[in-house]
Design a protein around this motif. Sequence first.
Motif, short mmCIF file in Angstrom:
data_model
loop_
_atom_site.label_atom_id
_atom_site.label_comp_id
_atom_site.label_asym_id
_atom_site.label_seq_id
_atom_site.Cartn_x
_atom_site.Cartn_y
_atom_site.Cartn_z
N ILE A 7 0.88 -1.17 0.00
CA ILE A 7 0.00 0.00 0.00
C ILE A 7 0.92 1.22 0.00
N GLY A 8 0.89 1.98 -1.09
CA GLY A 8 1.86 3.06 -1.29
C GLY A 8 2.77 2.68 -2.44
N LEU A 9 3.11 3.68 -3.24
CA LEU A 9 3.78 3.41 -4.52
C LEU A 9 5.04 4.26 -4.69
N GLY A 10 5.63 4.68 -3.57
CA GLY A 10 6.79 5.58 -3.66
C GLY A 10 8.09 4.82 -3.77
N GLY A 11 9.16 5.51 -3.37
CA GLY A 11 10.50 4.97 -3.51
C GLY A 11 10.71 3.67 -2.76
N MET A 12 10.23 3.58 -1.53
CA MET A 12 10.43 2.36 -0.74
C MET A 12 9.63 1.20 -1.31
N GLY A 31 -2.33 1.70 -4.64
CA GLY A 31 -2.17 3.11 -4.30
C GLY A 31 -3.46 3.86 -4.50
N ARG A 32 -3.49 5.06 -3.97
CA ARG A 32 -4.70 5.86 -4.13
C ARG A 32 -4.86 6.31 -5.59
N ASP A 33 -3.76 6.24 -6.35
CA ASP A 33 -3.78 6.57 -7.78
C ASP A 33 -3.71 5.25 -8.56
N ALA A 34 -4.87 4.78 -9.05
CA ALA A 34 -4.94 3.45 -9.69
C ALA A 34 -4.05 3.37 -10.92
N THR A 52 -6.86 -2.72 -5.81
CA THR A 52 -7.74 -1.57 -5.62
C THR A 52 -7.62 -1.04 -4.20
N PHE A 53 -7.32 0.24 -4.08
CA PHE A 53 -7.12 0.87 -2.76
C PHE A 53 -8.39 0.72 -1.91
N GLY A 54 -8.21 0.26 -0.67
CA GLY A 54 -9.32 0.18 0.27
C GLY A 54 -10.03 -1.16 0.30
N LEU A 64 3.03 -1.63 4.43
CA LEU A 64 2.43 -0.30 4.52
C LEU A 64 3.53 0.70 4.19
N ALA A 65 3.47 1.25 2.98
CA ALA A 65 4.59 2.06 2.46
C ALA A 65 4.15 3.49 2.20
N VAL A 66 3.51 4.06 3.22
CA VAL A 66 3.07 5.46 3.16
C VAL A 66 3.78 6.21 4.28
N PRO A 67 3.81 7.54 4.22
CA PRO A 67 4.44 8.30 5.32
C PRO A 67 3.73 8.02 6.64
N TYR A 68 4.50 8.08 7.74
CA TYR A 68 3.87 7.81 9.04
C TYR A 68 2.69 8.73 9.29
N THR A 69 2.78 9.96 8.84
CA THR A 69 1.70 10.93 9.08
C THR A 69 0.38 10.50 8.44
N SER A 70 0.43 9.57 7.47
CA SER A 70 -0.80 9.06 6.84
C SER A 70 -1.13 7.63 7.27
N ALA A 71 -0.19 6.97 7.94
CA ALA A 71 -0.30 5.52 8.11
C ALA A 71 -1.50 5.09 8.96
N VAL A 72 -1.71 5.75 10.10
CA VAL A 72 -2.82 5.35 10.97
C VAL A 72 -4.15 5.59 10.26
N GLN A 73 -4.23 6.72 9.56
CA GLN A 73 -5.46 7.04 8.82
C GLN A 73 -5.70 6.01 7.71
N VAL A 74 -4.65 5.59 7.03
CA VAL A 74 -4.81 4.61 5.93
C VAL A 74 -5.29 3.26 6.48
N VAL A 75 -4.68 2.78 7.56
CA VAL A 75 -5.13 1.47 8.07
C VAL A 75 -6.54 1.58 8.66
N ALA A 126 9.69 -3.25 10.27
CA ALA A 126 10.87 -3.70 9.51
C ALA A 126 11.19 -2.69 8.42
N PHE A 127 12.39 -2.74 7.92
CA PHE A 127 12.86 -1.97 6.75
C PHE A 127 13.05 -0.48 7.02
N ASN A 128 12.65 0.05 8.18
CA ASN A 128 12.82 1.50 8.35
C ASN A 128 14.28 1.89 8.50
N THR A 129 15.15 0.90 8.76
CA THR A 129 16.57 1.22 8.95
C THR A 129 17.40 1.01 7.69
N1 LIG Z 1 12.84 6.78 1.50
C1 LIG Z 1 13.56 5.99 2.30
O1 LIG Z 1 14.77 5.78 2.07
C2 LIG Z 1 12.90 5.34 3.48
C3 LIG Z 1 13.68 4.49 4.27
C4 LIG Z 1 13.08 3.81 5.32
C5 LIG Z 1 11.74 3.98 5.57
N2 LIG Z 1 11.01 4.83 4.80
C6 LIG Z 1 9.57 4.96 5.07
O2 LIG Z 1 8.88 4.34 4.01
C7 LIG Z 1 7.61 4.97 3.83
C8 LIG Z 1 7.47 5.37 2.38
O3 LIG Z 1 8.54 6.23 2.07
P1 LIG Z 1 8.87 6.60 0.56
O4 LIG Z 1 10.23 7.17 0.59
O5 LIG Z 1 8.54 5.49 -0.33
O6 LIG Z 1 7.83 7.79 0.35
P2 LIG Z 1 7.28 8.41 -1.01
O7 LIG Z 1 8.21 8.11 -2.12
O8 LIG Z 1 6.94 9.82 -0.69
O9 LIG Z 1 5.93 7.59 -1.27
C9 LIG Z 1 4.87 7.65 -0.36
C10 LIG Z 1 3.67 6.91 -0.94
O10 LIG Z 1 2.62 7.01 0.02
C11 LIG Z 1 1.43 7.40 -0.64
N3 LIG Z 1 0.57 8.13 0.27
C12 LIG Z 1 0.88 9.24 0.99
N4 LIG Z 1 -0.17 9.61 1.72
C13 LIG Z 1 -1.18 8.74 1.45
C14 LIG Z 1 -2.52 8.62 1.88
N5 LIG Z 1 -3.05 9.45 2.77
N6 LIG Z 1 -3.26 7.60 1.36
C15 LIG Z 1 -2.74 6.76 0.46
N7 LIG Z 1 -1.46 6.81 0.01
C16 LIG Z 1 -0.69 7.79 0.51
C17 LIG Z 1 1.88 8.27 -1.80
O11 LIG Z 1 0.86 8.28 -2.73
P3 LIG Z 1 0.95 9.03 -4.17
O12 LIG Z 1 1.80 8.13 -4.99
O13 LIG Z 1 -0.46 9.08 -4.63
O14 LIG Z 1 1.55 10.36 -3.86
C18 LIG Z 1 3.14 7.51 -2.24
O15 LIG Z 1 2.82 6.47 -3.13
C19 LIG Z 1 7.59 6.16 4.79
O16 LIG Z 1 6.87 5.81 5.95
C20 LIG Z 1 9.06 6.38 5.12
O17 LIG Z 1 9.25 6.94 6.41
C21 LIG Z 1 11.55 5.52 3.75
#
Ligand SMILES: NC(=O)c1ccc[n+]([C@@H]2O[C@H](COP(=O)([O-])OP(=O)(O)OC[C@H]3O[C@@H](n4cnc5c(N)ncnc54)[C@H](OP(=O)(O)O)[C@@H]3O)[C@@H](O)[C@H]2O)c1
Length: 207
Positions: A7-12, A31-34, A52-54, A64-75, A126-129
């Motif tokens: 859940i989440g489509l970013g770098g991690m 992800g929220r963007d299909a 499909t999200f949700g 769960l690969a979303v920012p912590y600030t969104s994580a509780v709300q997403v789950v 896991a993986f946060n380090t």
């Molecule tokens: N970057 C690192 O090296 C690293 C290392 C360890 C841990 N982490 C942790 O890994 C997690 C993801 O990091 P990241 O670097 O992959 O972040 P990121 O590239 O910014 O991607 C975040 C993803 O979360 C989605 N998202 C954000 N808010 C959302 C919401 N309210 N509902 C649904 N989806 C939401 C975004 O959706 P959109 O695609 O629609 O914007 C995006 O796909 C974070 O918790 C971060 O602390 C990151």
Amino acid sequence: MSSISFIGLGGMASAIAARAVAGGNTVELIGRDAAKAKGLAAALGGGATAGTFGTVPAGDIVVLAVPYTSAVQVVAQYGDALAGKVIIDISNTFNADATGLVTPVGTSGAQEIAKAVPASAHVVKAFNTVFGHVLAQGHSLDVFFAGDDARAKASVSAFIESLGLRPLDVGGLEMALWLEGMGPLMMGLARHGVGSFNLSLGVSVLS
Ligand SMILES: NC(=O)c1ccc[n+]([C@@H]2O[C@H](COP(=O)([O-])OP(=O)(O)OC[C@H]3O[C@@H](n4cnc5c(N)ncnc54)[C@H](OP(=O)(O)O)[C@@H]3O)[C@@H](O)[C@H]2O)c1
């Protein structure tokens, strides 16, 4: 091999999912963007699909690969759709300048997420380090994890191994706080002592 949903489509998510595909796991991207989920699934190949999200994720393990600030709300939004799942919380909880944590004293991000998931789900930290860009370079790294449920931890450990990484169990979910504390530590090392974000933390076992 495992069945994994992200859940989440970013770098991690991209970095872990690429290694998951290479390791022979079944991968679903959500992800929220299909359209973005479909695009990432296509780019990863290896039979990766877009979910499909949700709705109920296909994977037994949900990253769960979303920012912590969104994580509780997403789950909370997922609610019972996460029943019975092993949920990997990969979030870092540090503040804007990475010198402290945003969570209140006495708890951790993982524990706050655990309070918000169904009782039958199990949260493993896991993986946060590990940095996403370092994971993507393909190195063999140490991945620390913490959780309360032995079966959930065993499945996460096997998943980590399937990525060519070394799983290292640090204890129960109360230890997630100290894993989260490693976030500011890594940022401080990158900005000061090491002078580069191209770093990883690991353990040497001495005889
Ligand atoms: N970057 C690192 O090296 C690293 C290392 C360890 C841990 N982490 C942790 O890994 C997690 C993801 O990091 P990241 O670097 O992959 O972040 P990121 O590239 O910014 O991607 C975040 C993803 O979360 C989605 N998202 C954000 N808010 C959302 C919401 N309210 N509902 C649904 N989806 C939401 C975004 O959706 P959109 O695609 O629609 O914007 C995006 O796909 C974070 O918790 C971060 O602390 C990151």
